[in-house]
Structures are given as structure tokens and as C-alpha cells.
Motif scaffolding. Structure first.
Motif, PDB file in Angstrom:
ATOM      1  N   LEU A 320       0.861  -1.184   0.000  1.00  0.00           N
ATOM      2  CA  LEU A 320       0.000   0.000   0.000  1.00  0.00           C
ATOM      3  C   LEU A 320       0.893   1.227   0.000  1.00  0.00           C
ATOM      4  N   GLN A 334       5.960   0.421  -6.637  1.00  0.00           N
ATOM      5  CA  GLN A 334       5.294  -0.590  -7.453  1.00  0.00           C
ATOM      6  C   GLN A 334       6.314  -1.459  -8.202  1.00  0.00           C
ATOM      7  N   ASP A 345      -0.231  -7.092  -6.416  1.00  0.00           N
ATOM      8  CA  ASP A 345      -1.172  -6.552  -5.419  1.00  0.00           C
ATOM      9  C   ASP A 345      -0.594  -5.297  -4.771  1.00  0.00           C
ATOM     10  N   ASP A 347      -1.682  -1.095  -4.102  1.00  0.00           N
ATOM     11  CA  ASP A 347      -2.729  -0.089  -4.177  1.00  0.00           C
ATOM     12  C   ASP A 347      -2.214   1.231  -3.608  1.00  0.00           C
ATOM     13  N   HIS A 348      -3.078   2.225  -3.679  1.00  0.00           N
ATOM     14  CA  HIS A 348      -2.680   3.598  -3.351  1.00  0.00           C
ATOM     15  C   HIS A 348      -3.760   4.216  -2.483  1.00  0.00           C
ATOM     16  N   ARG A 351      -7.121   6.048  -3.541  1.00  0.00           N
ATOM     17  CA  ARG A 351      -8.323   5.343  -3.998  1.00  0.00           C
ATOM     18  C   ARG A 351      -9.418   5.370  -2.932  1.00  0.00           C
TER      19      ARG A 351
END
Length: 352
Positions: A320, A334, A345, A347-348, A351
Motif C-alpha cells: 500500500l 510498485q 497486489d 494499491d494507493h 483510492r
């Protein structure tokens, strides 16, 4: 097509649509202003920027007067200086004489102009008195308002309405009782204010001031240009430091923020000196976090990550990332996740 005007006896080039103030600044001539801000619609209310234009019946506000071919302008003639002296005298007749203890001393435009034009005593006497039933407002957790020191330039009103689009301030009453008012003169924290502090940043006097962690004078600080770390927009700011402590933040006219900041950028800096701030990595040992060096922290991450991959295989990792990081840092995160941990997998937090 460029035009030519005579400015203080010198022929200079100007562009059609430019104001006298803009042309003067382009040529290194400083004209005093209170209400002017290049980001805002022209107001022309303070009149301190009056200049003498040949053929005009009266002195004209330079911020609101466009240049024309052959115009002859004097920015500091005897008549101009006399008019500015009278304007400052009128302002000072209704202004507290608290310069010795005012927190704005050293960066107050009214103080600077009074010094420049020799305004000490005013022949209008002291008209100072209560401007409203609410002279001061300390309800906002980040800044305070002192209406006694307000010179009614209107910059806070216009910044709030035209740029921040919040509508927290406007003018109320007429004449001597005129004030910058919140809706129904309620406490600031009861209205639509989002505590961005942009009104505080543009106030030329001590009417709007930040609540500071410590007392200091402007000349005791130095500025460092940096980028706000709270999100990825890239707002430019200046950290004002006294010794090795950040004591104030001011917005800078960067391309991303146009001289504006949000409440985090303007006021969210006190964590820098908070006693609970983490200064070293922490590693949990025997159920408790203990301080560690960076080398030890990196080695622990590497060892545990390799152990998980060997025992459970790839695709056991997730990452994350944060909007507070730069684009480059998020890219590296990433890349680490996909190329090293072999996982897609990631994410940020934006979102959310």
C-alpha cells in the motif's frame, strides 16, 4: 503590438491591457499596495497606489488604470506623496498603536509605508473605537482575527470568495462601523471556513494571524523553499525557521498551487517538533517495539521477505503506497512489489 509611455521621465515599453502598476513593476518601480493581488479581480479600494497621469483631473489608482499610447505617468510626485500621506494618516487614525507588541511587526505593510512616508502623528486625531460588538475572534483552532487592526482592504474577502470559493468572509455595515464579517457575525468556526489560512497569508497587517507555537519576529527567521509533503499535488511553500525549528509556513506561487495552501500545508507542520515523532526505525522484539538503525531495519525486511518467499512462494505480498509520496517514490514502490516481490497486489491510499 507594444506601446510606449513615459514613466517617471523615462520612455518605457508596455503591452496593451497592462495597468500602470504592472508596467511600473516590470521596470523596477515599486508602488505601494494594500488590496492588489494579481490573482484577484481588480478592486482598487485602498487607493494607496494612486499615481499622477498627465491630463487627468485627479490622481488615478495605478492597479485599475490601463496604459495608453503616449501616457505620461509620475509614480512618486509631490502630489502623489501628499495623497499617500493623507491616506495613511486616515488609516492610522482608526488603527491601534500596538506596533511594539504586534506579531506582524517586521512584515506589516502599514508599518512599512508609514515609515516610508513619514506618518507618525495624524492631524485627524484618534478615531479608534469599537468597530463591532465582536472585535476579536479566537474560535478557529489555527488562526485568530483582530478586527481593530483591519484596514478593510478586502483581500481576505476576495481570496476566500474568488480563489478558495468558500464564502467565509464578506463586508458588513457602512462607514465607520464597516467590518469584515462572518455570516451573521458568528464565530469563525461556526461558518463555512475550511481553515485553509489563505486569508491569513494575504492579510497585509495584523488583523489575521496564525496561532504560532512560539513567539518570534520576522527578522529572526529564515525561509526555505520546499514542496508540501501531504499529497501529490506539489504545492510550493516556504518553511520559516527560527534556529532549527519550523515556526510558520507561507505559500509560494508555484504552478501547482498558485500561491494557495490547504489547512494541512499551512498549519500541519507542528508534528515536526512533536515529542512523539518517530526519529528512528522500530523493530518488534519480544512483543515490544525497540529502536533500530536503518541498516538493521533493511536487513530485517530483507530476511523476513526472503523467508516468506521460500516457505510460501511468490504472490504472498501486497503493498500500500501513499499520496504523500512523490510520483517517483510511488513508481519505485510498485516496481519493488512487481519485480522483486513478484506480486501485482499494490494499491494507493488516494483510492479511498
Amino acid at each position: 503590438m507594444a506601446i510606449r509611455i513615459t514613466l517617471n521621465g523615462k520612455s518605457v515599453e508596455a503591452q496593451p491591457g497592462q495597468t500602470i502598476l504592472q508596467v511600473a513593476r516590470d521596470n523596477g518601480i515599486e508602488i505601494p499596495t494594500f488590496c492588489y493581488d494579481e490573482r484577484l479581480q481588480i478592486d482598487g479600494s485602498c487607493r494607496i497606489c494612486l499615481v499622477e497621469v498627465q491630463g487627468a483631473r485627479t490622481l488615478l489608482p495605478s492597479c485599475a488604470t490601463e496604459v495608453s499610447e503616449g501616457m505620461v505617468v509620475e509614480t512618486h510626485s509631490k502630489a502623489v506623496r501628499k495623497a499617500r500621506f493623507e491616506i495613511l494618516s486616515l488609516i492610522m487614525s482608526d488603527h491601534p498603536r500596538e506596533c511594539l507588541k504586534c506579531e506582524k511587526a517586521g512584515e506589516c505593510k502599514l508599518q512599512d509605508y508609514c515609515y516610508e512616508y513619514g506618518v507618525d502623528e495624524t492631524r485627524y486625531g484618534s478615531l479608534e473605537g469599537p468597530k463591532s460588538a465582536r472585535d476579536s475572534d479566537d474560535s478557529n483552532p489555527f488562526y485568530k482575527m483582530d478586527r481593530r487592526k483591519c484596514i478593510l482592504c478586502g483581500k481576505c474577502v476576495r481570496v476566500c470568495n474568488q480563489l478558495q470559493c468558500c464564502g467565509s468572509f464578506n463586508f458588513a455595515n457602512r462607514g465607520k462601523k464597516a467590518v469584515v464579517s462572518t455570516p451573521f457575525l458568528a464565530d469563525i468556526d461556526k461558518g463555512p471556513c475550511v481553515s485553509c489560512g489563505n486569508c491569513v497569508s494575504v492579510c497585509p497587517v495584523g488583523a489575521l494571524l496564525p496561532k504560532k507555537p512560539e513567539r518570534f519576529r520576522a527578522w529572526e527567521t529564515k525561509g526555505t523553499t520546499t514542496t508540501c509533503p501531504y499529497c501529490g499535488v506539489g504545492c510550493q511553500m516556504e518553511l520559516r525557521t527560527k534556529g532549527n525549528r519550523v515556526v510558520e509556513v507561507k505559500p509560494l506561487p508555484g504552478r501547482a498551487n498558485n500561491g494557495m495552501l490547504c489547512v494541512k500545508g499551512k498549519f500541519g507542520y507542528k508534528f515536526l517538533s512533536h515529542p512523539d515523532r518517530l526519529k528512528t526505525p522500530l523493530i518488534k522484539k519480544d512483543g515490544a517495539f525497540v529502536e533500530a538503525s536503518w541498516d538493521e531495519a533493511y536487513a530485517t525486511i530483507q530476511k523476513r521477505a526472503e523467508g516468506i518467499r521460500q516457505s510460501q512462494g511468490d504472490y504472498r505480498f501486497a503493498a500500500l503506497s501513499s499520496a504523500r509520496c512523490t510520483n517517483e517514490e510511488n513508481y519505485l514502490m510498485q516496481k519493488l512489489t512487481r519485480a522483486v516481490f513478484k506480486s501485482n497486489d499494490i494499491d494507493h491510499c488516494a483510492r479511498l
